[in-house]
Design a protein around this motif. Structure first.
Motif, PDB file in Angstrom:
ATOM      1  N   ASP A 148      38.164  79.721 105.214  1.00 27.68           N
ATOM      2  CA  ASP A 148      38.413  78.292 105.417  1.00 27.68           C
ATOM      3  C   ASP A 148      38.082  77.522 104.142  1.00 27.68           C
ATOM      4  N   VAL A 149      39.091  76.828 103.581  1.00 31.96           N
ATOM      5  CA  VAL A 149      38.895  76.098 102.319  1.00 31.96           C
ATOM      6  C   VAL A 149      38.931  74.588 102.512  1.00 31.96           C
ATOM      7  N   ARG A 150      38.926  74.130 103.744  1.00 32.89           N
ATOM      8  CA  ARG A 150      39.075  72.705 103.992  1.00 32.89           C
ATOM      9  C   ARG A 150      37.931  71.861 103.425  1.00 32.89           C
ATOM     10  N   GLU A 151      36.736  72.436 103.292  1.00 31.03           N
ATOM     11  CA  GLU A 151      35.600  71.650 102.818  1.00 31.03           C
ATOM     12  C   GLU A 151      35.355  71.791 101.314  1.00 31.03           C
ATOM     13  N   LEU A 152      36.263  72.444 100.612  1.00 32.91           N
ATOM     14  CA  LEU A 152      36.134  72.510  99.158  1.00 32.91           C
ATOM     15  C   LEU A 152      36.400  71.133  98.547  1.00 32.91           C
ATOM     16  N   PRO A 153      35.817  70.845  97.386  1.00 32.50           N
ATOM     17  CA  PRO A 153      35.992  69.519  96.768  1.00 32.50           C
ATOM     18  C   PRO A 153      37.353  69.375  96.081  1.00 32.50           C
ATOM     19  N   LEU A 154      38.411  69.506  96.885  1.00 31.77           N
ATOM     20  CA  LEU A 154      39.782  69.463  96.366  1.00 31.77           C
ATOM     21  C   LEU A 154      40.603  68.418  97.120  1.00 31.77           C
ATOM     22  N   ASP A 155      39.940  67.349  97.577  1.00 29.60           N
ATOM     23  CA  ASP A 155      40.594  66.386  98.464  1.00 29.60           C
ATOM     24  C   ASP A 155      40.770  65.012  97.837  1.00 29.60           C
ATOM     25  N   ARG A 156      40.876  64.982  96.498  1.00 34.12           N
ATOM     26  CA  ARG A 156      41.004  63.689  95.821  1.00 34.12           C
ATOM     27  C   ARG A 156      42.380  63.552  95.174  1.00 34.12           C
ATOM     28  N   ILE A 157      42.807  62.295  95.011  1.00 29.44           N
ATOM     29  CA  ILE A 157      44.022  61.952  94.270  1.00 29.44           C
ATOM     30  C   ILE A 157      43.592  61.066  93.111  1.00 29.44           C
ATOM     31  N   GLY A 199      50.325  59.969  85.119  1.00 35.16           N
ATOM     32  CA  GLY A 199      50.737  60.715  86.294  1.00 35.16           C
ATOM     33  C   GLY A 199      49.643  60.745  87.342  1.00 35.16           C
ATOM     34  N   LEU A 200      49.714  61.683  88.244  1.00 33.09           N
ATOM     35  CA  LEU A 200      48.728  61.827  89.308  1.00 33.09           C
ATOM     36  C   LEU A 200      48.358  63.293  89.487  1.00 33.09           C
ATOM     37  N   ARG A 201      47.090  63.517  89.781  1.00 35.66           N
ATOM     38  CA  ARG A 201      46.653  64.855  90.183  1.00 35.66           C
ATOM     39  C   ARG A 201      46.239  64.790  91.646  1.00 35.66           C
ATOM     40  N   ILE A 202      46.820  65.675  92.435  1.00 37.10           N
ATOM     41  CA  ILE A 202      46.610  65.698  93.881  1.00 37.10           C
ATOM     42  C   ILE A 202      45.890  66.984  94.243  1.00 37.10           C
ATOM     43  N   GLY A 203      44.719  66.870  94.857  1.00 39.74           N
ATOM     44  CA  GLY A 203      43.955  68.041  95.244  1.00 39.74           C
ATOM     45  C   GLY A 203      44.650  68.826  96.336  1.00 39.74           C
ATOM     46  N   VAL A 242      44.049  67.765 100.041  1.00 36.23           N
ATOM     47  CA  VAL A 242      44.477  66.430 100.487  1.00 36.23           C
ATOM     48  C   VAL A 242      45.416  66.610 101.674  1.00 36.23           C
ATOM     49  N   THR A 243      45.179  65.890 102.747  1.00 35.54           N
ATOM     50  CA  THR A 243      46.073  66.016 103.896  1.00 35.54           C
ATOM     51  C   THR A 243      47.378  65.276 103.635  1.00 35.54           C
ATOM     52  N   ASN A 244      48.409  65.670 104.341  1.00 29.19           N
ATOM     53  CA  ASN A 244      49.693  64.989 104.200  1.00 29.19           C
ATOM     54  C   ASN A 244      49.568  63.514 104.551  1.00 29.19           C
ATOM     55  N   SER A 245      48.764  63.192 105.552  1.00 27.00           N
ATOM     56  CA  SER A 245      48.584  61.790 105.938  1.00 27.00           C
ATOM     57  C   SER A 245      47.939  60.991 104.819  1.00 27.00           C
ATOM     58  N   ASP A 246      46.900  61.539 104.203  1.00 21.83           N
ATOM     59  CA  ASP A 246      46.231  60.828 103.114  1.00 21.83           C
ATOM     60  C   ASP A 246      47.142  60.693 101.898  1.00 21.83           C
ATOM     61  N   LEU A 247      47.948  61.699 101.640  1.00 17.47           N
ATOM     62  CA  LEU A 247      48.892  61.623 100.527  1.00 17.47           C
ATOM     63  C   LEU A 247      49.893  60.494 100.748  1.00 17.47           C
ATOM     64  N   ALA A 248      50.453  60.409 101.944  1.00 16.65           N
ATOM     65  CA  ALA A 248      51.465  59.390 102.231  1.00 16.65           C
ATOM     66  C   ALA A 248      50.888  57.986 102.240  1.00 16.65           C
ATOM     67  N   ALA A 249      49.582  57.855 102.503  1.00 10.74           N
ATOM     68  CA  ALA A 249      48.965  56.533 102.591  1.00 10.74           C
ATOM     69  C   ALA A 249      48.406  56.043 101.261  1.00 10.74           C
ATOM     70  N   HIS A 250      48.338  56.901 100.262  1.00 11.20           N
ATOM     71  CA  HIS A 250      47.693  56.543  99.002  1.00 11.20           C
ATOM     72  C   HIS A 250      48.515  55.493  98.240  1.00 11.20           C
TER      73      HIS A 250
END
Length: 330
Positions: free
Chosen positions: A50-59, A66-70, A73-81
């Motif tokens: 399970d990798v969900r709690e790794l520190p890879l959830d930032r944009i 440009g942008l770096r997307i972890g 990052v959930t699809n919902s958070d990506l679409a709302a950014h």
């Protein structure tokens, strides 16, 4: 479902080490594709990491604009950014077209890019499938292939890649970052998915045991005026039968920059480079848009029941580019 172990990773190096020690293990993000495949017996991992709690959830913004997307990052958070919405609207539209809100809340960026085909023969372990069992055959070629590939397929596999997000990322030259026990690496998304050829079971160029850590979108001013259009057989919760990510910049009536990628027509998100070459420097009008579509689709090799996709994609190119042109002239 086969019994499996479960372990939650606390850091990237630890996650990669766990998979390196157990080649039959799989990384678990949102699980919206992997768990389904485990239930049907297509995937039979010995362990889920399970990798969900790794520190890879930032944009985050990059120095070049440009942008770096972890990767987590959930699809919902990506679409709302806010910055994703401002700089890459087609990406937001692709994510929102991709699934229900519940699935978007769970699904991750890394997992979305690694999801596997929804071909019915692939998902049915009682049927042959070269992607699942190499050398067993591709029954879709003579069977149910209405929603299958018209570009880049082979006699070994005609399945399509299901990602909407991947189509938009392909249009804007995204780069995949990953980590292995040997160190970190990068792959342009255009090189990430392997051609079908005679090895359809080999789907990506990721090294064995690699963990996707993020996706980088380079600066692309043209992307601020972009659009994603998805055609499906019902209005919601359905995979595409054809889709397009497009961006257009017009100066004095001439196309100065254009980005085009197609979905649901090949085993990978399809960058329409022939169409882009035909359009760059051409007059921005319906005739040029249609000619560009024809240049790309000249390579199409439809089967008996999916030739409609050639007309569908031609119409999508003309319609979406015409809408972007009209929007630019307001």
């Amino acid at each position: 479902m086969r019994e499996f172990g479960y372990q939650r990773a606390s850091d990237v190096a630890g996650a990669v080490a766990l998979l390196g020690a157990d080649p039959d293990a799989r990384f678990l993000g949102g699980g919206t594709n992997l768990v389904d495949l485990m239930k049907t017996g297509v995937e039979r991992p010995s362990r889920l990491v399970d990798v969900r709690e790794l520190p890879l959830d930032r944009i985050e913004s990059t120095q070049d604009g440009g942008l770096r997307i972890g990767a987590t990052v959930t699809n919902s958070d990506l679409a709302a950014h806010a910055e994703v919405r401002r700089r890459y609207p087609a990406l937001v539209q692709a994510v929102l077209a991709g699934a229900s809100g519940q699935l978007r809340n769970m699904a991750t960026v890394g997992g979305n890019l690694l999801q596997r085909t929804r071909c019915g023969y692939f998902g049915d372990v009682t049927k042959p499938c070269n992607k699942r069992v190499p050398g067993s055959g591709c029954p879709a070629i003579e069977g149910d292939h209405r929603n299958h590939a018209i570009l880049g397929a082979s006699r070994h596999c005609v399945a399509v890649h299901p990602s909407d997000m991947g189509v938009a990322l392909t249009a804007f030259d995204a780069v995949i970052s990953y980590e292995t026990t040997e160190g970190s690496g990068e792959l342009p998304l255009c090189d990430f998915y392997l051609p079908v050829g005679d090895t359809p079971h080999l789907e990506t160029a990721l090294p064995p045991g690699a963990l996707i850590t993020g996706v980088t979108l380079p600066s692309a001013p043209v992307a601020a005026r972009s659009r994603y259009r998805k055609v499906r057989e019902r209005a919601s919760y359905a995979f595409a039968i054809g889709s397009i990510a497009a961006a257009l910049d017009v100066r004095d009536g001439v196309v100065s920059d254009v980005r085009l990628a197609f979905g649901a027509v090949a085993s990978r998100p399809w960058r329409a480079r022939a169409a882009e070459r035909a359009l760059t420097g051409a007059r921005a009008d319906g005739e040029s848009f249609a000619a560009a579509a024809d240049a790309e689709l000249a390579a199409a090799e439809p089967l008996i029941h999916n030739g409609y996709k050639v007309t569908l994609m031609r119409n999508l190119v003309v319609a979406v580019l015409s809408e972007l042109l009209e929007e630019a002239s307001r």
